[in-house]
Design a protein around this motif. Sequence first.
Motif, PDB file in Angstrom:
ATOM      1  N   THR A  79       0.818  -1.218   0.000  1.00  0.00           N
ATOM      2  CA  THR A  79       0.000   0.000   0.000  1.00  0.00           C
ATOM      3  C   THR A  79       0.852   1.269   0.000  1.00  0.00           C
ATOM      4  N   ILE A  80       2.158   1.137   0.161  1.00  0.00           N
ATOM      5  CA  ILE A  80       3.053   2.293   0.037  1.00  0.00           C
ATOM      6  C   ILE A  80       3.160   2.664  -1.443  1.00  0.00           C
ATOM      7  N   ASN A  81       2.988   3.920  -1.737  1.00  0.00           N
ATOM      8  CA  ASN A  81       3.084   4.397  -3.120  1.00  0.00           C
ATOM      9  C   ASN A  81       4.568   4.587  -3.464  1.00  0.00           C
ATOM     10  N   PHE A  82       5.194   3.510  -3.956  1.00  0.00           N
ATOM     11  CA  PHE A  82       6.634   3.555  -4.210  1.00  0.00           C
ATOM     12  C   PHE A  82       6.990   4.447  -5.402  1.00  0.00           C
ATOM     13  N   GLN A  83       6.056   4.629  -6.336  1.00  0.00           N
ATOM     14  CA  GLN A  83       6.329   5.517  -7.455  1.00  0.00           C
ATOM     15  C   GLN A  83       6.432   6.959  -6.971  1.00  0.00           C
ATOM     16  N   GLN A  84       5.491   7.350  -6.136  1.00  0.00           N
ATOM     17  CA  GLN A  84       5.534   8.691  -5.549  1.00  0.00           C
ATOM     18  C   GLN A  84       6.772   8.845  -4.662  1.00  0.00           C
ATOM     19  N   PHE A  85       7.081   7.792  -3.925  1.00  0.00           N
ATOM     20  CA  PHE A  85       8.269   7.788  -3.068  1.00  0.00           C
ATOM     21  C   PHE A  85       9.527   8.022  -3.897  1.00  0.00           C
ATOM     22  N   LYS A  86       9.612   7.334  -5.032  1.00  0.00           N
ATOM     23  CA  LYS A  86      10.773   7.474  -5.916  1.00  0.00           C
ATOM     24  C   LYS A  86      10.910   8.915  -6.421  1.00  0.00           C
ATOM     25  N   GLU A  87       9.778   9.523  -6.749  1.00  0.00           N
ATOM     26  CA  GLU A  87       9.806  10.908  -7.239  1.00  0.00           C
ATOM     27  C   GLU A  87      10.306  11.864  -6.162  1.00  0.00           C
ATOM     28  N   HIS A  88       9.864  11.666  -4.928  1.00  0.00           N
ATOM     29  CA  HIS A  88      10.324  12.508  -3.825  1.00  0.00           C
ATOM     30  C   HIS A  88      11.814  12.308  -3.564  1.00  0.00           C
ATOM     31  N   VAL A  89      12.272  11.059  -3.683  1.00  0.00           N
ATOM     32  CA  VAL A  89      13.694  10.751  -3.485  1.00  0.00           C
ATOM     33  C   VAL A  89      14.537  11.477  -4.526  1.00  0.00           C
ATOM     34  N   GLU A  90      14.057  11.494  -5.770  1.00  0.00           N
ATOM     35  CA  GLU A  90      14.798  12.168  -6.847  1.00  0.00           C
ATOM     36  C   GLU A  90      14.865  13.671  -6.609  1.00  0.00           C
ATOM     37  N   VAL A  91      13.769  14.244  -6.115  1.00  0.00           N
ATOM     38  CA  VAL A  91      13.750  15.692  -5.828  1.00  0.00           C
ATOM     39  C   VAL A  91      14.764  16.024  -4.736  1.00  0.00           C
ATOM     40  N   LEU A  92      14.823  15.177  -3.701  1.00  0.00           N
ATOM     41  CA  LEU A  92      15.739  15.405  -2.588  1.00  0.00           C
ATOM     42  C   LEU A  92      17.170  14.989  -2.910  1.00  0.00           C
ATOM     43  N   GLY A  93      17.344  14.207  -3.964  1.00  0.00           N
ATOM     44  CA  GLY A  93      18.681  13.763  -4.376  1.00  0.00           C
ATOM     45  C   GLY A  93      19.310  12.749  -3.448  1.00  0.00           C
ATOM     46  N   HIS A  94      18.479  11.963  -2.756  1.00  0.00           N
ATOM     47  CA  HIS A  94      19.008  11.013  -1.774  1.00  0.00           C
ATOM     48  C   HIS A  94      19.815   9.876  -2.403  1.00  0.00           C
ATOM     49  N   ASP A  95      19.465   9.474  -3.607  1.00  0.00           N
ATOM     50  CA  ASP A  95      20.140   8.324  -4.231  1.00  0.00           C
ATOM     51  C   ASP A  95      21.109   8.733  -5.338  1.00  0.00           C
ATOM     52  N   LYS A  96      21.474  10.008  -5.350  1.00  0.00           N
ATOM     53  CA  LYS A  96      22.291  10.517  -6.451  1.00  0.00           C
ATOM     54  C   LYS A  96      23.625   9.800  -6.567  1.00  0.00           C
ATOM     55  N   TYR A  97      24.264   9.532  -5.461  1.00  0.00           N
ATOM     56  CA  TYR A  97      25.565   8.856  -5.494  1.00  0.00           C
ATOM     57  C   TYR A  97      25.506   7.503  -4.776  1.00  0.00           C
ATOM     58  N   THR A  98      24.304   6.951  -4.652  1.00  0.00           N
ATOM     59  CA  THR A  98      24.122   5.692  -3.922  1.00  0.00           C
ATOM     60  C   THR A  98      24.168   4.510  -4.865  1.00  0.00           C
ATOM     61  N   LYS A  99      24.981   3.521  -4.530  1.00  0.00           N
ATOM     62  CA  LYS A  99      25.073   2.307  -5.339  1.00  0.00           C
ATOM     63  C   LYS A  99      24.396   1.114  -4.665  1.00  0.00           C
ATOM     64  N   LYS A 100      24.276   1.151  -3.367  1.00  0.00           N
ATOM     65  CA  LYS A 100      23.806  -0.028  -2.645  1.00  0.00           C
ATOM     66  C   LYS A 100      22.554   0.244  -1.823  1.00  0.00           C
ATOM     67  N   LEU A 101      22.690   0.997  -0.766  1.00  0.00           N
ATOM     68  CA  LEU A 101      21.573   1.227   0.147  1.00  0.00           C
ATOM     69  C   LEU A 101      20.753   2.419  -0.337  1.00  0.00           C
ATOM     70  N   THR A 102      19.827   2.150  -1.248  1.00  0.00           N
ATOM     71  CA  THR A 102      18.953   3.202  -1.758  1.00  0.00           C
ATOM     72  C   THR A 102      17.927   3.579  -0.690  1.00  0.00           C
ATOM     73  N   ALA A 103      17.222   4.662  -0.939  1.00  0.00           N
ATOM     74  CA  ALA A 103      16.196   5.098   0.016  1.00  0.00           C
ATOM     75  C   ALA A 103      15.099   4.040   0.148  1.00  0.00           C
TER      76      ALA A 103
END
Length: 381
Positions: free
Chosen positions: A16-40
């Motif tokens: 029930t978690i909206n992972f697509q929306q979650f992914k969009e928020h992660v991209e805006v915040l840049g949390h996974d920009k240099y992440t290779k392993k432990l993504t948000a």
Amino acid sequence: MDKDTLFSSFGKWVSTINFQQFKEHVEVLGHDKYTKKLTAKAYLLLFLHAQLHEKESLRAIADGVLDEDLQKILGFESISASQLSRKNNQVDPSLLAKIFLDLVQQIRCHMQQSQPCRMPLKIIDSTTIPLSLTNYKWATFRRTKSGVKLHLRLVFMDKGNVYPEKAVMTPANEHDRSQLEVLVDEKEAMYVFDRGYVDYETFDRFFDEGIFFASRLKKNAVTRTIETFEVPKDSPILSDSMVLLGTPQKRTENVFRLIETVDSQGNLIRIITNRFDLDAEDIGDIYRSRWAIELFFKWLKQHVRIKSFYGMSGTAVENQIYIALITYCLLVLVQLETNAKQSLLQLSRWLKALLWKPYEKWFQRIQFHSKKLARGTPSAV
């Protein structure tokens, strides 16, 4: 998550978690920009798994990744405690707050479908979570103590079930009254809170804006009786009257209703409200429902991990509390979807036992025992 994981009990629980929306928020915040392993996303799933199993430390969470089924959904076979710590301190709490609020909206939609005409009953209170002064100096609120305070608005559903609707985290020295106007932001509801939130100016504003409330009045509160209402002889209500609150120098502009009754120990309770359309006994019952938030805080502290934390920064503490609330909301959504009669604690026990099994086995067990409870047959669990 792969196809097999989506059909597992764990996959269904988090679906029930909206992972697509979650992914969009992660991209805006840049949390996974240099992440290779432990993504948000991997961080969220791993820490939800940790909350479900009440893992005691980051090292215990890291060791849990040895589980091959967990590896499949995370996309890696090992992680270090230091990597977990860095991510826990980097993830913006607003990211998890958005997930929490989205789940709340889903629960609300379920409730509106089943109870379309009922005015929601919303309970407001806070709980202080003590912290070590040595490790959490940023949260100092007494000479020898540190702590944070979770201010919460809880919705009281049918049959006594509840769900958290709004959460605010502050230092422990923040007074409850300062958060009342933050937590009361909708008119179509009945709010219940304790005497720590009493504020006559706010009560006047609630009256003028048509916001309904019931609160316990302080023992030393000064009142002026305008009119007294008759109380049935066999009623638990001691008195029912219309009053003004405060001294002549500083008195409320509007009249309120003061109801006096007793609790289960025989202690006097003075309830102030702006509801004149309900029976006094109904108001007494509404106020007694406030106990549900005490039980909710007790549940959180006993069955998820918010009494001790995986990190020492404010960000780490806030993230862990939000993930605990998300854990609770995910269980509520399963309870609503399956029309389960069991407690959330029982649902979580079955979930842990069937975590990587097809989710149909989890749901079948829920429905089988729900039918037995509906028939009045003792359920052996």
